[in-house]
Design a protein around this motif. Structure first.
Motif, PDB file in Angstrom:
ATOM      1  N   MET A   1       0.730  -1.155  -0.040  1.00  0.00           N
ATOM      2  CA  MET A   1       0.049   0.072   0.090  1.00  0.00           C
ATOM      3  C   MET A   1       0.831   1.373   0.060  1.00  0.00           C
ATOM      4  O   MET A   1       1.836   1.339   0.938  1.00  0.00           O
ATOM      5  N   LEU A   2       0.331   2.309  -0.835  1.00  0.00           N
ATOM      6  CA  LEU A   2       1.130   3.573  -0.704  1.00  0.00           C
ATOM      7  C   LEU A   2       0.525   4.412   0.256  1.00  0.00           C
ATOM      8  O   LEU A   2      -0.801   4.527   0.290  1.00  0.00           O
ATOM      9  N   ILE A   3       1.213   5.154   0.828  1.00  0.00           N
ATOM     10  CA  ILE A   3       0.778   6.346   1.833  1.00  0.00           C
ATOM     11  C   ILE A   3       1.278   7.787   1.197  1.00  0.00           C
ATOM     12  O   ILE A   3       2.505   7.908   0.813  1.00  0.00           O
ATOM     13  N   VAL A   4       0.444   8.713   0.936  1.00  0.00           N
ATOM     14  CA  VAL A   4       0.714  10.044   0.593  1.00  0.00           C
ATOM     15  C   VAL A   4       0.332  11.032   1.756  1.00  0.00           C
ATOM     16  O   VAL A   4      -0.788  11.187   1.875  1.00  0.00           O
ATOM     17  N   PRO A   5       1.191  11.326   2.737  1.00  0.00           N
ATOM     18  CA  PRO A   5       0.696  11.895   3.906  1.00  0.00           C
ATOM     19  C   PRO A   5       0.321  13.575   3.533  1.00  0.00           C
ATOM     20  O   PRO A   5       0.607  14.068   2.346  1.00  0.00           O
ATOM     21  N   GLU A   6      -0.371  13.922   4.431  1.00  0.00           N
ATOM     22  CA  GLU A   6      -1.071  15.295   4.036  1.00  0.00           C
ATOM     23  C   GLU A   6      -0.114  16.355   3.882  1.00  0.00           C
ATOM     24  O   GLU A   6      -0.161  17.273   3.225  1.00  0.00           O
ATOM     25  N   ARG A   7       1.032  16.336   4.587  1.00  0.00           N
ATOM     26  CA  ARG A   7       2.111  17.356   4.548  1.00  0.00           C
ATOM     27  C   ARG A   7       2.637  17.419   3.057  1.00  0.00           C
ATOM     28  O   ARG A   7       3.388  18.360   3.006  1.00  0.00           O
ATOM     29  N   GLU A   8       2.769  16.194   2.279  1.00  0.00           N
ATOM     30  CA  GLU A   8       3.183  16.268   0.972  1.00  0.00           C
ATOM     31  C   GLU A   8       2.209  16.881   0.009  1.00  0.00           C
ATOM     32  O   GLU A   8       2.624  17.217  -1.177  1.00  0.00           O
ATOM     33  N   ILE A   9       0.864  17.168   0.066  1.00  0.00           N
ATOM     34  CA  ILE A   9      -0.049  17.374  -0.687  1.00  0.00           C
ATOM     35  C   ILE A   9       0.237  18.582  -1.512  1.00  0.00           C
ATOM     36  O   ILE A   9       0.177  18.698  -2.741  1.00  0.00           O
ATOM     37  N   ALA A  10       0.514  19.575  -0.548  1.00  0.00           N
ATOM     38  CA  ALA A  10       0.549  21.161  -1.238  1.00  0.00           C
ATOM     39  C   ALA A  10       1.845  21.123  -2.490  1.00  0.00           C
ATOM     40  O   ALA A  10       1.470  21.829  -3.288  1.00  0.00           O
ATOM     41  N   ASP A  11       2.834  20.383  -2.296  1.00  0.00           N
ATOM     42  CA  ASP A  11       3.869  20.228  -3.158  1.00  0.00           C
ATOM     43  C   ASP A  11       3.583  19.531  -4.433  1.00  0.00           C
ATOM     44  O   ASP A  11       4.225  19.520  -5.382  1.00  0.00           O
ATOM     45  N   LEU A  12       2.667  18.686  -4.350  1.00  0.00           N
ATOM     46  CA  LEU A  12       2.128  17.731  -5.269  1.00  0.00           C
ATOM     47  C   LEU A  12       0.981  18.241  -6.284  1.00  0.00           C
ATOM     48  O   LEU A  12       0.858  18.210  -7.732  1.00  0.00           O
ATOM     49  N   MET A  13      -0.267  18.692  -5.696  1.00  0.00           N
ATOM     50  CA  MET A  13      -1.289  19.031  -6.316  1.00  0.00           C
ATOM     51  C   MET A  13      -1.542  20.376  -6.551  1.00  0.00           C
ATOM     52  O   MET A  13      -1.467  21.221  -5.436  1.00  0.00           O
ATOM     53  N   THR A  14      -1.671  20.893  -7.784  1.00  0.00           N
ATOM     54  CA  THR A  14      -1.869  22.262  -8.240  1.00  0.00           C
ATOM     55  C   THR A  14      -3.447  22.753  -8.433  1.00  0.00           C
ATOM     56  O   THR A  14      -4.288  21.598  -8.723  1.00  0.00           O
ATOM     57  N   ARG A  15      -3.833  23.832  -8.550  1.00  0.00           N
ATOM     58  CA  ARG A  15      -5.295  23.988  -8.865  1.00  0.00           C
ATOM     59  C   ARG A  15      -5.659  23.711 -10.289  1.00  0.00           C
ATOM     60  O   ARG A  15      -6.680  23.163 -10.487  1.00  0.00           O
ATOM     61  N   GLU A  16      -4.374  23.825 -11.228  1.00  0.00           N
ATOM     62  CA  GLU A  16      -4.767  23.269 -12.607  1.00  0.00           C
ATOM     63  C   GLU A  16      -5.082  21.808 -12.452  1.00  0.00           C
ATOM     64  O   GLU A  16      -6.008  21.376 -13.425  1.00  0.00           O
ATOM     65  N   ALA A  17      -4.231  21.070 -12.072  1.00  0.00           N
ATOM     66  CA  ALA A  17      -4.270  19.666 -12.067  1.00  0.00           C
ATOM     67  C   ALA A  17      -5.476  19.230 -11.400  1.00  0.00           C
ATOM     68  O   ALA A  17      -6.282  18.255 -11.889  1.00  0.00           O
ATOM     69  N   ALA A  18      -6.244  20.051 -10.313  1.00  0.00           N
ATOM     70  CA  ALA A  18      -7.462  19.628  -9.539  1.00  0.00           C
ATOM     71  C   ALA A  18      -8.613  19.794 -10.538  1.00  0.00           C
ATOM     72  O   ALA A  18      -9.332  19.054 -10.640  1.00  0.00           O
ATOM     73  N   PHE A  19      -8.405  20.993 -11.338  1.00  0.00           N
ATOM     74  CA  PHE A  19      -9.538  21.406 -12.164  1.00  0.00           C
ATOM     75  C   PHE A  19      -9.563  20.214 -13.330  1.00  0.00           C
ATOM     76  O   PHE A  19     -10.562  19.854 -13.769  1.00  0.00           O
ATOM     77  N   GLU A  20      -8.215  20.123 -13.911  1.00  0.00           N
ATOM     78  CA  GLU A  20      -8.407  18.752 -14.815  1.00  0.00           C
ATOM     79  C   GLU A  20      -9.310  17.606 -14.390  1.00  0.00           C
ATOM     80  O   GLU A  20      -9.814  16.912 -15.294  1.00  0.00           O
ATOM     81  N   ALA A  21      -8.720  17.324 -13.239  1.00  0.00           N
ATOM     82  CA  ALA A  21      -9.225  16.027 -12.613  1.00  0.00           C
ATOM     83  C   ALA A  21     -10.576  15.992 -12.456  1.00  0.00           C
ATOM     84  O   ALA A  21     -11.237  15.101 -12.868  1.00  0.00           O
ATOM     85  N   VAL A  22     -11.136  17.083 -11.980  1.00  0.00           N
ATOM     86  CA  VAL A  22     -12.460  17.170 -11.734  1.00  0.00           C
ATOM     87  C   VAL A  22     -13.658  17.389 -12.913  1.00  0.00           C
ATOM     88  O   VAL A  22     -14.564  16.835 -12.914  1.00  0.00           O
TER      89      VAL A  22
END
Length: 321
Positions: A1-22
């Protein structure tokens, strides 16, 4: 199983990437390639908290899983934590084995803002100049940043139940180089786009506060009883949503449907507009309203994107589970 902690999210997900996914997952929902599972959301009788599960399966993106979490209204004052707390779990759709556990707090803020931003892109007038904000809490800052990317706005106006919180969104507007003005609700008629993001159980935005041609994104109602806008406003508007079933059960439309002002068939999935099977806005005089209830597939889409990025950058933590 992979874990991506909350502390790492800000450096990974951008508004642009979130927009595209949604945007992609809304389109998949409308075409029948993805579906949400029934929502479980309950008051737990402790700390005034609401807790629940949202899940689904996206065959197009092969994302299967759920988000567990909710709203703890005393967190900020008592513990210095944000009130919304959540975690996303992804499963391998081929085997059922757990694939990943992902911190969901920032992702929830980003995917919620992305949803309203998608609605603005597809439903607001092209010449929209004034953006109105109702609400000035933590989520409102994400909403405002995302909304400002969709049109060439020239001014932001804002109202909040607690006016002392308005500097939260004023700061975002100023950083974007736009003037900000605190207003009373009757001046929301000046806005071409209104984003409402509160946790209210009684309406603040009334039908008389809204002018022809306005697009409204109602983003705070996600539980039975919550309400941000007067029900009759939905009768005046062309109503769109992330998912119709949630809109009529826990979304803003629950009140208008219960009062017989609109029917379930009057509500259109925004994915149909994205896919081009529904025209969306048909006139500059239309009032369009997006009922953003927050679907589990949004969470799975952004979480899956984060996991891929975390693996690519060597940030994901692998554990034997």
């Amino acid at each position: 199983m992979l874990i991506v902690p909350e502390r790492e999210i800000a450096d990974l997900m951008t508004r642009e990437a979130a927009f595209e996914a949604v945007e992609k997952v809304f389109a998949a929902m409308a075409s029948g390639d993805a579906r949400n599972f029934p929502v479980v959301r309950e008051a737990i009788g402790h700390e005034d908290a609401l807790y629940g599960f949202k899940g689904g399966f996206d065959r197009a993106g092969l994302a299967l899983g759920l988000k567990a979490g909710g709203y703890w209204p005393n967190n900020l004052d008592k513990r210095g934590l944000i009130n919304h707390q959540s975690t996303v779990f992804l499963f391998d759709p081929d085997t059922g084995k757990v694939r990943a556990m992902v911190g969901g707090n920032l992702l929830t803020a980003l995917r919620t803002a992305a949803a309203s931003s998608v609605s603005i892109k597809h439903l607001a007038r092209d010449d929209a100049k004034v953006l109105g904000m109702i609400g000035a809490g933590h989520q409102a800052t994400f909403q405002l940043r995302a909304a400002l990317e969709q049109r060439k706005f020239e001014k932001v106006i804002g109202w909040n139940y607690h006016p002392d919180m308005l500097p939260n969104i004023e700061k975002v507007a100023v950083e974007a180089g736009l003037p900000f003005e605190a207003v009373e609700l009757d001046r929301m008629g000046e806005a071409d786009v209104i984003v409402s993001i509160t946790s209210a159980f009684s309406p603040s935005l009334m039908a008389g506060h809204v002018c022809e041609g306005t697009h409204i994104a109602c983003m705070g109602t996600d539980t039975k009883g919550k309400q941000e806008v007067e029900a009759v406003l939905l009768k005046r508007a062309r109503v769109f949503t992330d998912e119709v079933a949630q809109s009529v059960s826990i979304g803003e439309a629950q009140h208008a449907v219960a009062e017989g002002l609109i029917a379930e068939g009057d509500i259109t999935p925004i994915g149909a507009v994205i896919n081009g099977t529904h025209p969306g806005r048909t006139s500059d005089k239309d009032i369009t309203l997006f009922d953003g209830t927050g679907v589990g597939l949004q969470d799975l889409a952004v979480a899956a994107a984060v996991v891929d990025l975390a693996v690519e950058k060597g940030i994901a933590i692998e554990v034997d589970f």
